[in-house]
Write an enzyme that holds these catalytic residues in place. Sequence first.
Site, PDB file in Angstrom:
ATOM      1  N   ARG A   1      30.658 -39.915 -23.376  1.00  0.00           N
ATOM      2  CA  ARG A   1      30.482 -38.815 -22.423  1.00  0.00           C
ATOM      3  C   ARG A   1      29.643 -37.716 -23.065  1.00  0.00           C
ATOM      4  O   ARG A   1      28.845 -37.049 -22.430  1.00  0.00           O
ATOM      5  CB  ARG A   1      31.852 -38.254 -21.982  1.00  0.00           C
ATOM      6  CG  ARG A   1      31.678 -37.105 -21.019  1.00  0.00           C
ATOM      7  CD  ARG A   1      32.948 -36.472 -20.429  1.00  0.00           C
ATOM      8  NE  ARG A   1      34.206 -37.015 -20.782  1.00  0.00           N
ATOM      9  CZ  ARG A   1      34.981 -36.557 -21.792  1.00  0.00           C
ATOM     10  NH1 ARG A   1      34.583 -35.543 -22.539  1.00  0.00           N
ATOM     11  NH2 ARG A   1      36.144 -37.113 -22.035  1.00  0.00           N
TER      12      ARG A   1
ATOM     13  N   TYR B   1      17.544 -28.490   0.036  1.00  0.00           N
ATOM     14  CA  TYR B   1      18.141 -29.750   0.496  1.00  0.00           C
ATOM     15  C   TYR B   1      19.516 -29.430   1.118  1.00  0.00           C
ATOM     16  O   TYR B   1      20.266 -28.605   0.576  1.00  0.00           O
ATOM     17  CB  TYR B   1      18.277 -30.688  -0.713  1.00  0.00           C
ATOM     18  CG  TYR B   1      19.198 -31.856  -0.487  1.00  0.00           C
ATOM     19  CD1 TYR B   1      18.983 -32.742   0.567  1.00  0.00           C
ATOM     20  CD2 TYR B   1      20.286 -32.083  -1.326  1.00  0.00           C
ATOM     21  CE1 TYR B   1      19.838 -33.814   0.781  1.00  0.00           C
ATOM     22  CE2 TYR B   1      21.136 -33.157  -1.125  1.00  0.00           C
ATOM     23  CZ  TYR B   1      20.911 -34.012  -0.063  1.00  0.00           C
ATOM     24  OH  TYR B   1      21.754 -35.071   0.145  1.00  0.00           O
TER      25      TYR B   1
ATOM     26  N   ASP C   1      14.379 -25.898  -8.312  1.00  0.00           N
ATOM     27  CA  ASP C   1      14.532 -27.324  -8.022  1.00  0.00           C
ATOM     28  C   ASP C   1      13.121 -27.880  -7.824  1.00  0.00           C
ATOM     29  O   ASP C   1      12.457 -27.592  -6.828  1.00  0.00           O
ATOM     30  CB  ASP C   1      15.398 -27.500  -6.764  1.00  0.00           C
ATOM     31  CG  ASP C   1      15.724 -28.971  -6.496  1.00  0.00           C
ATOM     32  OD1 ASP C   1      14.890 -29.829  -6.831  1.00  0.00           O
ATOM     33  OD2 ASP C   1      16.798 -29.243  -5.933  1.00  0.00           O
TER      34      ASP C   1
ATOM     35  N   LYS D   1      14.561 -39.232  -7.285  1.00  0.00           N
ATOM     36  CA  LYS D   1      13.328 -39.209  -6.473  1.00  0.00           C
ATOM     37  C   LYS D   1      12.109 -39.598  -7.307  1.00  0.00           C
ATOM     38  O   LYS D   1      12.085 -40.675  -7.870  1.00  0.00           O
ATOM     39  CB  LYS D   1      13.191 -37.838  -5.812  1.00  0.00           C
ATOM     40  CG  LYS D   1      14.496 -37.262  -5.284  1.00  0.00           C
ATOM     41  CD  LYS D   1      15.131 -38.098  -4.173  1.00  0.00           C
ATOM     42  CE  LYS D   1      16.311 -37.360  -3.603  1.00  0.00           C
ATOM     43  NZ  LYS D   1      17.421 -38.175  -3.217  1.00  0.00           N
TER      44      LYS D   1
HETATM   45  O1  P1T Z   1      20.943 -37.045  -4.295  1.00  0.00           O
HETATM   46  P1  P1T Z   1      21.020 -36.299  -5.576  1.00  0.00           P
HETATM   47  O2  P1T Z   1      20.423 -37.011  -6.739  1.00  0.00           O
HETATM   48  O3  P1T Z   1      22.354 -35.711  -5.861  1.00  0.00           O
HETATM   49  O4  P1T Z   1      20.010 -35.044  -5.401  1.00  0.00           O
HETATM   50  C1  P1T Z   1      20.247 -34.011  -4.507  1.00  0.00           C
HETATM   51  C2  P1T Z   1      18.956 -33.319  -4.197  1.00  0.00           C
HETATM   52  C3  P1T Z   1      18.630 -32.164  -4.897  1.00  0.00           C
HETATM   53  N1  P1T Z   1      17.480 -31.502  -4.668  1.00  0.00           N
HETATM   54  C4  P1T Z   1      16.590 -31.922  -3.741  1.00  0.00           C
HETATM   55  C5  P1T Z   1      15.352 -31.151  -3.495  1.00  0.00           C
HETATM   56  C6  P1T Z   1      16.859 -33.091  -3.011  1.00  0.00           C
HETATM   57  O5  P1T Z   1      15.957 -33.492  -2.108  1.00  0.00           O
HETATM   58  C7  P1T Z   1      18.073 -33.806  -3.240  1.00  0.00           C
HETATM   59  C8  P1T Z   1      18.425 -35.035  -2.474  1.00  0.00           C
HETATM   60  N2  P1T Z   1      17.676 -35.228  -1.319  1.00  0.00           N
HETATM   61  C9  P1T Z   1      17.804 -36.274  -0.438  1.00  0.00           C
HETATM   62  C10 P1T Z   1      18.699 -37.258  -0.590  1.00  0.00           C
HETATM   63  C11 P1T Z   1      16.879 -36.257   0.711  1.00  0.00           C
HETATM   64  O6  P1T Z   1      16.716 -37.280   1.399  1.00  0.00           O
HETATM   65  O7  P1T Z   1      16.273 -35.205   0.937  1.00  0.00           O
END
Ligand code: P1T
Length: 386
Positions: free
Chosen positions: A52, A104, A176, A201
């Site tokens: 961890r 988001y 972000d 992403k």
């Molecule tokens: O899904 P996750 O890895 O927890 O990330 C969240 C997140 C954070 N910041 C941005 C700008 C994001 O677009 C996302 C996740 N977004 C999607 C799943 C979407 O389809 O927009």
Amino acid sequence: MTDSDYRFATRAIHAGQRPDPTTGAIMPPIYQTSTYVQPALGEPLEGYEYARVTNPTRHALEANVAALEGGRHGIAFASGLAAIEAIVKKLSAGDHVVTEENTYGGTTRMFRTILARLGIDFAFVDTRDLDALRAAIRPETRLIHLETPTNPMMRVTDLEAAAAIGREAGIPTCVDNTFASPYNQRPLELGIDLVVHSTTKYLNGHSDVIGGLVVTSSDEWGEHLYYMQKAAGAVPGPMDAWLTLRGTKTLAVRMEAHNRNGLAIAEWLSAHPKVEEVYYPGLPSHPQHALARKQMKGFTGMISLELGGMARARAMVEATRLFALAESLGGVESLIGHPAIMTHASVDPERRAAMGISDGLVRLSVGIEDVDDLRDDLEQALAAAP
Ligand code: P1T
């Protein structure tokens, strides 16, 4: 030479990685282990005690992405949301955060329904307006959280100006950078203190991992985030770290292709009679095109378009063949989504409407397929829309 002496595409492939000392394996091994045997009590090898806290595969990914963003510390988490949560949890009840209102939907949901309940107060602001950002700062503000370009309205915040506002007020700034990727935008170079990614992403790029990562050059923030890995534990497994590391190797070539295809599709959509509006910072018609050009190298494959109503939007997203109807973005394959029903369903309808996230809004994540095939697919899908 150190990693930072190399240019971006070279860092993407080499930073944080050395041939394995025991075998010469050119790829970092997947250290699929939960613990490490100690040769003597209290004397772990190289500081490896428990996975961890430390894992060599994860460390390679953290060093790689830190080099891509130009920061000293990279700290990986199990998801993008876990990474954002780890940042905000440096704060305490009674503290205040100024955040971009069009993040988001899951980020807004976490702020409103989890962290606010624990006593952290949030001001949701349109941070395109720097006066509004400044006006939202209170004596108890401890963080400015930005997202640019925003999901899904592609709003752009002036990062250099926002960093200066934070610095003057003594408040750390966080961006972000998921939508842009470090290939296109490096907030730390503009004075921002923390960069956060959903590595799910563009960084991973192959739609096969959920992950998050924070980069900072602040030792104080670095220490907090390492502590969050250890003490709260939302860390990625070694296999996911390794897959993401494989993804970042091709980030430069993938982003060039996303940028090229994204621009071509955005230009084509803007001339289409069934499309009322195209939101893409790379188009001269975008109200913040000049700012986007100043702080971004390219404009990615993320495009939102307004079709004027639910019937047309639904028909289009259900008619595409190559563009898959799915949440997420940033993979090599093209996706199509409907923010009001999918990614931003948790944002209340009045707020959604005020930000332009209408029932006629469709979001594209343009992949790196042949752009003519992508255009043909959108053409036939728009023809199917009433
Ligand atoms: O899904 P996750 O890895 O927890 O990330 C969240 C997140 C954070 N910041 C941005 C700008 C994001 O677009 C996302 C996740 N977004 C999607 C799943 C979407 O389809 O927009």
